[in-house]
Structures are given as C-alpha cells and as structure tokens.
Design a protein around this motif. Structure first.
Motif, PDB file in Angstrom:
ATOM      1  N   HIS A 169       4.881  -1.616   3.464  1.00  0.00           N
ATOM      2  CA  HIS A 169       3.523  -1.156   3.746  1.00  0.00           C
ATOM      3  C   HIS A 169       2.589  -2.309   4.091  1.00  0.00           C
ATOM      4  O   HIS A 169       1.667  -2.143   4.887  1.00  0.00           O
ATOM      5  CB  HIS A 169       2.972  -0.395   2.548  1.00  0.00           C
ATOM      6  CG  HIS A 169       3.707   0.880   2.254  1.00  0.00           C
ATOM      7  ND1 HIS A 169       4.742   0.938   1.349  1.00  0.00           N
ATOM      8  CD2 HIS A 169       3.576   2.131   2.763  1.00  0.00           C
ATOM      9  CE1 HIS A 169       5.201   2.177   1.301  1.00  0.00           C
ATOM     10  NE2 HIS A 169       4.527   2.914   2.144  1.00  0.00           N
ATOM     11  N   GLY A 201       1.005   2.921  -6.967  1.00  0.00           N
ATOM     12  CA  GLY A 201       0.735   1.617  -6.387  1.00  0.00           C
ATOM     13  C   GLY A 201       0.364   0.608  -7.454  1.00  0.00           C
ATOM     14  O   GLY A 201      -0.083   0.958  -8.555  1.00  0.00           O
ATOM     15  N   THR A 231       2.036  -3.375  -3.976  1.00  0.00           N
ATOM     16  CA  THR A 231       3.241  -2.557  -3.857  1.00  0.00           C
ATOM     17  C   THR A 231       2.882  -1.085  -3.844  1.00  0.00           C
ATOM     18  O   THR A 231       2.115  -0.625  -4.692  1.00  0.00           O
ATOM     19  CB  THR A 231       4.197  -2.837  -5.021  1.00  0.00           C
ATOM     20  OG1 THR A 231       4.557  -4.214  -5.010  1.00  0.00           O
ATOM     21  CG2 THR A 231       5.447  -1.988  -4.910  1.00  0.00           C
ATOM     22  N   SER A 232       3.444  -0.355  -2.889  1.00  0.00           N
ATOM     23  CA  SER A 232       3.300   1.096  -2.827  1.00  0.00           C
ATOM     24  C   SER A 232       4.680   1.711  -2.990  1.00  0.00           C
ATOM     25  O   SER A 232       5.633   1.313  -2.326  1.00  0.00           O
ATOM     26  CB  SER A 232       2.688   1.516  -1.490  1.00  0.00           C
ATOM     27  OG  SER A 232       2.588   2.921  -1.398  1.00  0.00           O
ATOM     28  N   SER A 292       8.899   3.430  -1.313  1.00  0.00           N
ATOM     29  CA  SER A 292       8.718   2.758  -0.036  1.00  0.00           C
ATOM     30  C   SER A 292       9.795   3.204   0.946  1.00  0.00           C
ATOM     31  O   SER A 292      10.519   4.171   0.711  1.00  0.00           O
ATOM     32  CB  SER A 292       8.757   1.242  -0.238  1.00  0.00           C
ATOM     33  OG  SER A 292       8.402   0.554   0.940  1.00  0.00           O
ATOM     34  N   ASP A 348       0.564   4.380   2.298  1.00  0.00           N
ATOM     35  CA  ASP A 348       0.253   3.184   1.511  1.00  0.00           C
ATOM     36  C   ASP A 348      -0.695   3.592   0.393  1.00  0.00           C
ATOM     37  O   ASP A 348      -1.884   3.794   0.608  1.00  0.00           O
ATOM     38  CB  ASP A 348      -0.382   2.119   2.402  1.00  0.00           C
ATOM     39  CG  ASP A 348      -0.592   0.803   1.670  1.00  0.00           C
ATOM     40  OD1 ASP A 348      -0.460   0.789   0.433  1.00  0.00           O
ATOM     41  OD2 ASP A 348      -0.898  -0.208   2.326  1.00  0.00           O
ATOM     42  N   LYS A 349      -0.174   3.696  -0.816  1.00  0.00           N
ATOM     43  CA  LYS A 349      -0.973   4.188  -1.938  1.00  0.00           C
ATOM     44  C   LYS A 349      -1.906   3.134  -2.503  1.00  0.00           C
ATOM     45  O   LYS A 349      -2.734   3.449  -3.364  1.00  0.00           O
ATOM     46  CB  LYS A 349      -0.041   4.747  -3.017  1.00  0.00           C
ATOM     47  CG  LYS A 349       0.777   5.923  -2.496  1.00  0.00           C
ATOM     48  CD  LYS A 349       1.768   6.424  -3.512  1.00  0.00           C
ATOM     49  CE  LYS A 349       2.604   7.555  -2.933  1.00  0.00           C
ATOM     50  NZ  LYS A 349       3.497   7.118  -1.849  1.00  0.00           N
ATOM     51  N   CYS A 350      -1.771   1.894  -2.054  1.00  0.00           N
ATOM     52  CA  CYS A 350      -2.710   0.852  -2.496  1.00  0.00           C
ATOM     53  C   CYS A 350      -3.995   0.854  -1.678  1.00  0.00           C
ATOM     54  O   CYS A 350      -5.063   0.549  -2.199  1.00  0.00           O
ATOM     55  CB  CYS A 350      -2.056  -0.517  -2.396  1.00  0.00           C
ATOM     56  SG  CYS A 350      -0.669  -0.748  -3.515  1.00  0.00           S
ATOM     57  N   CYS A 356      -6.265   1.746  -5.209  1.00  0.00           N
ATOM     58  CA  CYS A 356      -5.712   0.780  -6.155  1.00  0.00           C
ATOM     59  C   CYS A 356      -6.259  -0.627  -5.920  1.00  0.00           C
ATOM     60  O   CYS A 356      -6.488  -1.374  -6.874  1.00  0.00           O
ATOM     61  CB  CYS A 356      -4.184   0.789  -6.054  1.00  0.00           C
ATOM     62  SG  CYS A 356      -3.342  -0.014  -7.425  1.00  0.00           S
TER      63      CYS A 356
END
Length: 672
Positions: free
Chosen positions: A175, A274, A289-290, A293, A321-323, A466
């Motif tokens: 990501h 994330g 980090t998400s 992946s 991308d959860k961050c 996040c």
C-alpha cells in the motif's frame, strides 16, 4: 520572253536570328545548369550532415529502451523495490503477419488460453504498425528457448530479455510503495504530451503509492539501441557501438523500517486493520502497515479478471489502504483530546464525577463501559479507567467547539504532505461543520447537547484514520511539545526532504499535556490497574509503555444484538490502541486499529506491544539499557574482622547430619 525574278533574303539577317535564338537557348541552358550545379553544391557541401543522417536512417533505426527504474530503499538501505532481468515475448503487427494465427502457434509453447488470445489480438490490432505488444512476461528458460529457435518461422515475434519490477517483501509494503503496470489508454490521455517511450512494451508506469507519486523521478531517461534494418524496416543486426545508454532513475529512500513493517503485518495475521508508528523526535514514519495486504508482484505481471475480482470482493478489503483511506471512530483513544479540552476550559483536573454505570440525559440512559460503574473519578482516574460517565458529564460543560479545537491541534481531521496520495481527511465536527453538512435540512443544523456525550468518547460524527491517530500520539509524546508532522520520504536522489520536527510548538500549556501523558501511563501501569496493563507489558526491564485503549461501535445496540465475536464480522466493534515508549523518554509513538476486532485491550494492545518491542529492540541505545548488568548485591561488613587475613580462610563444610525417621515429603507431591 521575260525571265522570272528570284529574290533571296539577306544572309546576315538569317544568321542574326539564329544567333539570337542560340544565345537565348544557351542562356536558359546555362541558367539551368548553374542552378543545378548550385543545388548540387548546396546539397553536397552545406547539407552533407543532414543527408548523411537521412541516408543512415534508411539503413539504421534507433529503438527506444526504457531506463532502469530507480530503486526504493528503507531508512537503513534495505531494498524495498528493485529490478531484475526477465524473458519476455512480444508480437508486432506487419503486412506479412497474421496475429491470430501467430497467437495460436505461440499457445503451443507458452500458456495462452482463448480469452487471453482474444484480449491480446485486440491489443495487437489497435497498436501502431510494427509496434511490439507484450504477450508474456517472466518466461521460463525452456519457453524462451523454444520460441528463440523457431524465430525464423515466426515473423513479427520477438523473444528477448528485459527488466521487470520486483518487490522482495511481497505485501508488507504494497500500500505504501504501490506497484507498476503497463501503460494504458487512460494513462496516455491524462498526459498532455506523452513521451514516445510510453508506447514501449517494456515500459511501466507507477500506479499507486510511492511508485505513482514519484514516477517521473523513478523513470530516469530512456536510451536507444542502434539496429540495422532492411528495405521493409525489419531488423537485420544490432550495432552496439551506436547505442545511446539510458540514465537510471533516482533512488528513493523512505523513513520506513523493513523489520518493523514486516513484524506489523505478521502480528495482524488474518485480522483487518492498520498500524502506524512514528519517531516522536523527528516525525519519521517507521511503520505504515495495512492488513490484509496483497502481493504487488502479481500486479506487475498482470492479474486475470477472476483474480482481481476475488481481491476486490473480499470483505476485509485488501486493496484498501486502512492507514490513509480507512476512516473509523477513534473510540476512547479520543478521550485524550477531550481531556485537553476540559483543561483548556479551566475545569480543575481534581474535580470529581460519580460513575454509577452511566448517565441519564434527555430521556435516554448513556451507559459506561463498566456496567457497575467506576465510582468517584477525577481526570487522571477517568483516563486510566476510560470512564465514559466522567467524559459525558464534562462534555456538557466544555461543548463541541473546544473539543474540535483540541483535536485539530493534534492532527485529527487533517491531511499531511507525506509525498503519496490517498489520504482521507475524515471528520472533526463542531457547530459550524454541522450547519454546513446539513445545509439543506435546517431542522438538523443545531448542535444538540446530547451529541456532546457521544462526541466526548470518540463516537458520533467523528471519523479519523490511523495516520492521524499516530500523529496525535506523537505530538502528545514529543519531549519538546512540538506539533510534529509525519515524514515518509527521507530523500530522493540523495537530496533530503524536510524533517517533520521543523514545526511550531503545540498551542496548549505543557502542564496540560503532562497530565494527559500521566493518565496514559496509568493505563498500562499494573500497580494502578489500568485498562491495558495485562496486555501491554513489554518485558524489557525498566522500559515501560504508555497508551490508551479504545473500542468503537459500528452500530447502535439499543435494540439488542451481540457485541461478541460470535456475531457477524462486519457488525463487530473496532479495537484501537495508541501508545508511546519509553515512558521516561518517549521515542516511538504508535497507533493500531483492528477493524471489527472487539476491544482495544484484547485485540489492539497485544499487537501494539509486539510492534513496539521490535522498534525498541532495534534501537542500540535502548538495547544497551535493557542489557545493562544488574547492580551488585550489598554485602554487610563483618564486624569481627577489621583486616584482611594473610592467608585464605576456608569456610567450614556443612555436612548433613543423619536423622532417624522418614524424609519430609516434597512440595511438588513427587516421591520422597
């Protein structure tokens, strides 16, 4: 008889006419010959170089060659994205080439199903004449050999060696770094003046993350291969002496740490969420980090439609991308911001609120997470115990605007210039925001007092990502009380980017920030019985971690429904945890979100502990602190001896004295 008279014209007159005509024709001929000579002289003397080039171009062509793409490395120089050689297969459309028959023949040597052949046939027919189209990448040596030995029988087919992008760590950085892929029509249409190299079959363009954001710097400058061609433009031989070497792309160094990033993805396992870690001193992002992946290498080679649909349709969204793009209610981690708003409003931190398990307001009972209640709570105890009732009561006195002001000062509701796209701003609501949001519904525009209660504990309209939570924690932990900004890209081409620590101070008194820090320290303190002390112990000697747990609801439970792990995954609560360590001299700040993970102390805190341990154990100064020898035990002096004897004195041996009767039983219950 009369004789006929014969009259002759004047000879000189006829000769004069002849001479004039001859001179006129001669002049014309002379002018023509002179012009021709001048033209020949001009072409042969003045335009020599130009026509030499034109003549050479009839014999030689220059084929564009992509430059090696710049490598991407982590903060310590570990390779995150590089290039490797690969065997590739290409087909070009020409007058003597039947693309459909050629593809069917190639299918005997390389895997090309009917659907792929139809797709390739469309690409070949739409490509310019003699422009090669990539049919297959990463051929094996056997496949490459089988095509090469049959190349005389396969006009328009080329099997050669090129370069392909490779990501050694698979999905750990997918990501952040993104991936590269072939140029498509949309990419060309978006570019005002597309370069000819974009049509080359071996050229790749960045599609996401750093690869996309710094695509121009990573591309480099293409070169060219000099090849001799025949009258039909077909390649005869390669003239290596005339090649123009390409200029490789620039190296990009990130602030990420490969070990911390890999460990973060590992501890998430099958969970979704994330994790972002920042250096509290510089603002450098050490981990982003998400999870789950995806393997970026598969995108380079090209996914099938079924593979892409499987990734896109999975409920845990590996492509998201959860961050940066994932937005979540921060839950009780937001109580640190509410606490700052309470202090900024002039409310004493020692003022107490009684918690009996909740609070009645507006015809509704707002529950505390502890059904039996926490009893009397001040600010420090409310942060330690995450007492909802305390923050319910104080929010009615503080109001939404002060809470929003504190949240924005610590990075929530903002986007940051970290060099890559994809950030979502989220929502930090206040009264003005609600009026704008409900501009078409006047009945909903006022901010109702009951909305303060949800807002104070990180619910309601509030949405953050996040990265914002990590920035909030890093600003809380920063020793210089700076409004740190995150930095992801350390340098490009050897030129360092601005640091995140070159920022102004936080707009809050230091004693207010210190009180919030002390509350976060109590959350992980065993002696004080904080909400996360069981799952956040680092086990690294005297190095301790401070933090704040959070559990964020995704739906209303007034009508019942299970909040446990037995329920539907998408309806479970989120688990969050923010932390910094070491407690006495903060260096690393961390935010972890476990999507639908049910509880910050049970789902997020243990994962944050493992990520934090990895960072601390990589820090040489902290390792030396952990490994320092224990102090020598104190020995009481022997009062009978005030001098050292000349000869060693042997201690008497303790000889066991035989005793009658059976031996005493063992404590472990074993045989005596």
């Amino acid at each position: 008889m009369t004789q006929p008279a014969i009259f002759f014209e004047e000879v000189n007159e006829r000769q004069g006419v002849f001479h004039r005509r001859a001179i006129l024709l001669g002049a014309f001929a002379g002018l023509g010959i002179g012009a021709l000579g001048a033209r020949l002289a001009y072409l042969q003397l003045l335009e020599t170089q130009r026509y030499e080039k034109l003549a050479t171009s009839n014999q030689f062509n220059f084929k564009l060659a992509p430059a090696p793409r710049g490598v991407i490395v982590d903060r310590n120089g570990a390779i995150l994205a590089a290039n490797r050689p690969n065997f590739r297969l290409m087909v070009a459309r020409d007058k003597d080439v039947d693309p459909e028959a050629t593809l069917k023949t190639l299918a005997n040597y390389v895997p090309l199903d009917d659907a792929r052949q139809r797709r390739l046939l469309r690409d070949i027919n739409s490509a310019p004449k003699r422009a090669p189209v990539s049919v297959m990448e990463d051929m094996s040596w056997e496949q490459f050999s089988a095509i090469s030995v049959r190349s005389p029988e396969l006009p328009g087919v080329t099997a050669d060696m090129g370069e392909v992008r490779v990501y050694p760590h698979g999905g750990a950085f997918a990501h952040v770094i993104g991936y590269v892929a072939k140029v498509n029509k949309e990419d060309i249409d978006k570019t005002p003046n597309p370069e000819p190299i974009m049509l080359h079959p071996g050229f790749r363009i960045g599609k996401q993350g750093v690869e996309k954001a710094l695509d121009l710097q990573l591309r480099g400058r293409p070169g060219a291969k000099k090849v001799e061609v025949d009258a039909n433009g077909r390649e005869v031989r390669h003239d290596e002496a005339g090649d123009i070497p390409p200029v490789p792309g620039e190296e990009v160094q990130l602030t990420l740490d490969v070990d911390i990033q890999n460990r973060a993805l590992e501890v998430f396992g099958e969970e979704s969420g994330g994790a972002v870690m920042m250096d509290c001193r510089t603002g450098d992002i050490l981990c982003m980090t998400s999870a789950p992946s995806f393997d970026a290498n598969r995108f380079v080679r090209g996914l099938t439609g079924a593979e892409y649909r499987a990734l896109a349709g999975y409920e845990r969204k590996p492509l998201l991308d959860k961050c940066l793009s994932g937005l979540y209610p921060p839950g009780s981690t937001f109580k640190t911001m509410t606490a700052l708003a309470i202090l900024a409003a002039g409310i004493s931190p020692e003022e107490r609120v009684g918690c009996g398990g909740g609070m009645q307001f507006g015809g509704r009972f707002f529950h505390c997470h502890k059904r039996g209640g926490h009893g009397s709570q001040n600010l420090h105890e409310a942060i330690k115990n995450s007492c909802d009732t305390y923050f319910y009561a104080m929010s009615l006195r503080v109001g939404p605007d002060r809470i929003a002001q504190a949240a924005r000062a610590f990075g929530l509701g903002q986007t940051f210039d970290i060099g890559i796209p994809g950030q979502k701003k989220g929502t930090v609501p206040d009264q003005a925001w609600k009026k704008r949001y409900f501009s078409k519904n006047k009945a909903m525009q006022p901010w109702w007092p009951g909305e303060n209660l949800s807002y104070a504990i990180g619910q309601g309209y509030l949405q953050v990502n996040c990265l914002q939570l990590a920035v909030m924690t890093a600003r809380l932990a920063n020793a210089d009380y700076k409004a740190l900004n995150p930095r992801l890209i350390k340098s490009v081409g050897g030129k360092e980017w601005p640091r995140g620590s070159d920022v102004p101070d936080l707009p809050f008194p230091r004693e207010h920030v210190d009180r919030v820090r002390a509350g976060m320290a109590a959350v992980t303190d065993q002696s004080q019985g904080g909400t996360a002390w069981r799952t956040s112990q680092l086990g690294l000697g005297d190095i301790l971690m401070a933090g704040k747990t959070g559990t964020a609801q995704v739906r209303n439970y007034d009508k019942g429904g299970s909040r446990g792990k037995g329920g539907t995954w998408s309806l479970r609560d989120h688990g969050l945890f923010v932390a910094f360590a070491p407690l006495d001299a903060p260096r690393y700040a961390l935010a972890v979100i476990v999507q639908h993970g049910m509880g910050g102390s049970t789902a997020a805190a243990p994962r944050a502990r493992e990520i934090m341990r990895t960072a601390l154990l990589k820090d040489p100064e902290l390792v030396s602190r952990i490994q320092k020898p224990l102090p020598m035990p104190e020995i009481e002096p022997d009062l009978e001896l005030d001098t050292v004897p000349d000869t060693p004195v042997m201690a008497p041996q303790n000889t066991p004295t035989p005793t009658a009767g059976p031996a005493p039983p063992r404590r472990d219950g074993g045989p005596t």
